[in-house]
Motif scaffolding. Sequence first.
Motif, PDB file in Angstrom:
ATOM      1  N   GLN A  22       0.967  -1.311  -0.032  1.00  0.00           N
ATOM      2  CA  GLN A  22      -0.101   0.159   0.307  1.00  0.00           C
ATOM      3  C   GLN A  22       0.940   1.363   0.025  1.00  0.00           C
ATOM      4  N   VAL A  23       0.580   2.272  -0.964  1.00  0.00           N
ATOM      5  CA  VAL A  23       1.346   3.398  -0.972  1.00  0.00           C
ATOM      6  C   VAL A  23       1.199   4.084   0.229  1.00  0.00           C
ATOM      7  N   GLN A  24       2.515   4.769   0.728  1.00  0.00           N
ATOM      8  CA  GLN A  24       2.378   5.514   1.782  1.00  0.00           C
ATOM      9  C   GLN A  24       3.357   6.680   1.527  1.00  0.00           C
ATOM     10  N   LEU A  25       2.931   7.906   1.799  1.00  0.00           N
ATOM     11  CA  LEU A  25       3.712   9.189   1.859  1.00  0.00           C
ATOM     12  C   LEU A  25       3.611   9.807   2.992  1.00  0.00           C
ATOM     13  N   VAL A  26       4.503  10.319   3.770  1.00  0.00           N
ATOM     14  CA  VAL A  26       4.513  10.927   4.934  1.00  0.00           C
ATOM     15  C   VAL A  26       5.483  12.229   4.762  1.00  0.00           C
ATOM     16  N   GLU A  27       4.904  13.297   4.958  1.00  0.00           N
ATOM     17  CA  GLU A  27       5.598  14.676   4.833  1.00  0.00           C
ATOM     18  C   GLU A  27       5.985  14.973   6.335  1.00  0.00           C
ATOM     19  N   ALA A  40       8.663   7.769   1.248  1.00  0.00           N
ATOM     20  CA  ALA A  40       7.543   6.963   0.686  1.00  0.00           C
ATOM     21  C   ALA A  40       7.661   5.562   0.940  1.00  0.00           C
ATOM     22  N   SER A  41       6.778   4.746   0.817  1.00  0.00           N
ATOM     23  CA  SER A  41       7.044   3.243   0.978  1.00  0.00           C
ATOM     24  C   SER A  41       5.725   2.698   0.512  1.00  0.00           C
ATOM     25  N   GLY A  42       5.922   1.385   0.133  1.00  0.00           N
ATOM     26  CA  GLY A  42       4.803   0.385  -0.350  1.00  0.00           C
ATOM     27  C   GLY A  42       4.931   0.303  -1.875  1.00  0.00           C
ATOM     28  N   PHE A  43       5.796   0.870  -2.537  1.00  0.00           N
ATOM     29  CA  PHE A  43       6.132   0.744  -4.094  1.00  0.00           C
ATOM     30  C   PHE A  43       7.586   0.907  -4.217  1.00  0.00           C
ATOM     31  N   PHE A  82       9.908   3.060  -5.366  1.00  0.00           N
ATOM     32  CA  PHE A  82      10.034   4.613  -5.464  1.00  0.00           C
ATOM     33  C   PHE A  82      10.708   5.282  -6.673  1.00  0.00           C
ATOM     34  N   ASN A  83      11.672   4.383  -7.220  1.00  0.00           N
ATOM     35  CA  ASN A  83      12.672   5.012  -8.275  1.00  0.00           C
ATOM     36  C   ASN A  83      12.032   4.737  -9.555  1.00  0.00           C
ATOM     37  N   ASN A  84      10.598   4.307  -9.506  1.00  0.00           N
ATOM     38  CA  ASN A  84      10.173   3.912 -10.819  1.00  0.00           C
ATOM     39  C   ASN A  84       9.113   4.982 -11.201  1.00  0.00           C
ATOM     40  N   TYR A  85       8.759   6.043 -10.275  1.00  0.00           N
ATOM     41  CA  TYR A  85       7.905   7.099 -10.347  1.00  0.00           C
ATOM     42  C   TYR A  85       8.475   8.630 -10.096  1.00  0.00           C
ATOM     43  N   ALA A  86       7.841   9.330 -10.986  1.00  0.00           N
ATOM     44  CA  ALA A  86       8.080  10.718 -10.515  1.00  0.00           C
ATOM     45  C   ALA A  86       7.017  10.931  -9.519  1.00  0.00           C
ATOM     46  N   MET A  87       7.672  12.331  -8.604  1.00  0.00           N
ATOM     47  CA  MET A  87       7.229  12.612  -7.547  1.00  0.00           C
ATOM     48  C   MET A  87       6.957  14.262  -7.719  1.00  0.00           C
ATOM     49  N   SER A  88       5.824  14.779  -6.962  1.00  0.00           N
ATOM     50  CA  SER A  88       5.304  16.072  -6.951  1.00  0.00           C
ATOM     51  C   SER A  88       5.324  16.657  -5.511  1.00  0.00           C
ATOM     52  N   TRP A  89       5.531  17.943  -5.463  1.00  0.00           N
ATOM     53  CA  TRP A  89       4.984  18.648  -4.322  1.00  0.00           C
ATOM     54  C   TRP A  89       3.870  19.728  -4.934  1.00  0.00           C
ATOM     55  N   ALA A  90       2.882  19.663  -4.119  1.00  0.00           N
ATOM     56  CA  ALA A  90       1.610  20.824  -4.425  1.00  0.00           C
ATOM     57  C   ALA A  90       1.172  21.352  -2.704  1.00  0.00           C
ATOM     58  N   ARG A  91       0.492  22.499  -2.803  1.00  0.00           N
ATOM     59  CA  ARG A  91       0.105  23.161  -1.536  1.00  0.00           C
ATOM     60  C   ARG A  91      -1.110  23.486  -1.576  1.00  0.00           C
ATOM     61  N   ALA A 124       0.914  27.564   3.602  1.00  0.00           N
ATOM     62  CA  ALA A 124       0.018  26.395   3.201  1.00  0.00           C
ATOM     63  C   ALA A 124       0.329  25.065   3.632  1.00  0.00           C
ATOM     64  N   LEU A 125      -0.608  24.222   3.345  1.00  0.00           N
ATOM     65  CA  LEU A 125      -0.395  22.859   3.652  1.00  0.00           C
ATOM     66  C   LEU A 125       0.239  22.274   2.471  1.00  0.00           C
ATOM     67  N   TYR A 126       1.377  21.606   2.835  1.00  0.00           N
ATOM     68  CA  TYR A 126       2.207  21.296   1.540  1.00  0.00           C
ATOM     69  C   TYR A 126       2.288  19.718   1.732  1.00  0.00           C
ATOM     70  N   TYR A 127       1.773  19.226   0.403  1.00  0.00           N
ATOM     71  CA  TYR A 127       1.472  17.694   0.030  1.00  0.00           C
ATOM     72  C   TYR A 127       2.575  17.216  -0.903  1.00  0.00           C
ATOM     73  N   CYS A 128       2.909  15.958  -0.658  1.00  0.00           N
ATOM     74  CA  CYS A 128       3.659  15.053  -1.417  1.00  0.00           C
ATOM     75  C   CYS A 128       2.785  14.252  -2.276  1.00  0.00           C
ATOM     76  N   ALA A 129       3.069  14.002  -3.692  1.00  0.00           N
ATOM     77  CA  ALA A 129       2.110  13.124  -4.493  1.00  0.00           C
ATOM     78  C   ALA A 129       3.038  12.356  -5.370  1.00  0.00           C
ATOM     79  N   ARG A 130       2.638  11.305  -5.467  1.00  0.00           N
ATOM     80  CA  ARG A 130       3.237  10.175  -6.399  1.00  0.00           C
ATOM     81  C   ARG A 130       2.488  10.562  -7.870  1.00  0.00           C
ATOM     82  N   HIS A 131       3.212  10.335  -8.954  1.00  0.00           N
ATOM     83  CA  HIS A 131       2.869  10.283 -10.310  1.00  0.00           C
ATOM     84  C   HIS A 131       2.434   8.900 -10.884  1.00  0.00           C
TER      85      HIS A 131
END
Length: 121
Positions: free
Chosen positions: A1-6, A24-27, A29-38, A92-99
């Motif tokens: 299960q994908v987990q992202l903890v900021e 990041a955990s549960g996938f 990691f080096n196979n996916y692009a990542m982003s930050w959003a707020r 702002a609240l800053y989020y991490c996201a997986r592509h």
Amino acid sequence: QVQLVESGGGLAQPGGSLRLSCAASGFTFNNYAMSWARQAPGKGLEWVAAISSDVRNTYYADSMKGRITISRDNAKNTVYLQMDSLKPEDTALYYCARHRTNTYASGMDSWGKGTLVTVST
């Protein structure tokens, strides 16, 4: 299960710096692009920065370009956002996201719960 903890949010003074981390955990990691959003209080979600899976490509929103740096450590399954010259409007609240894939062009399919950044005197 994908987990992202900021982490790394907090109170900063105008002109100050903060470094956000996203573990990041549960996938694979080096196979996916990542982003930050707020999301600022009372406003919609705003994409901030992205990095490809192989670290070669980074992308930034015009609103923060020149003041932020996105990076990742694939050995540590962690993506970072270095923020400098902070302004009150960066609060702002800053989020991490997986592509969905290894490139920024794919949409985001998993999100963390966010870390709060407050810029104030």
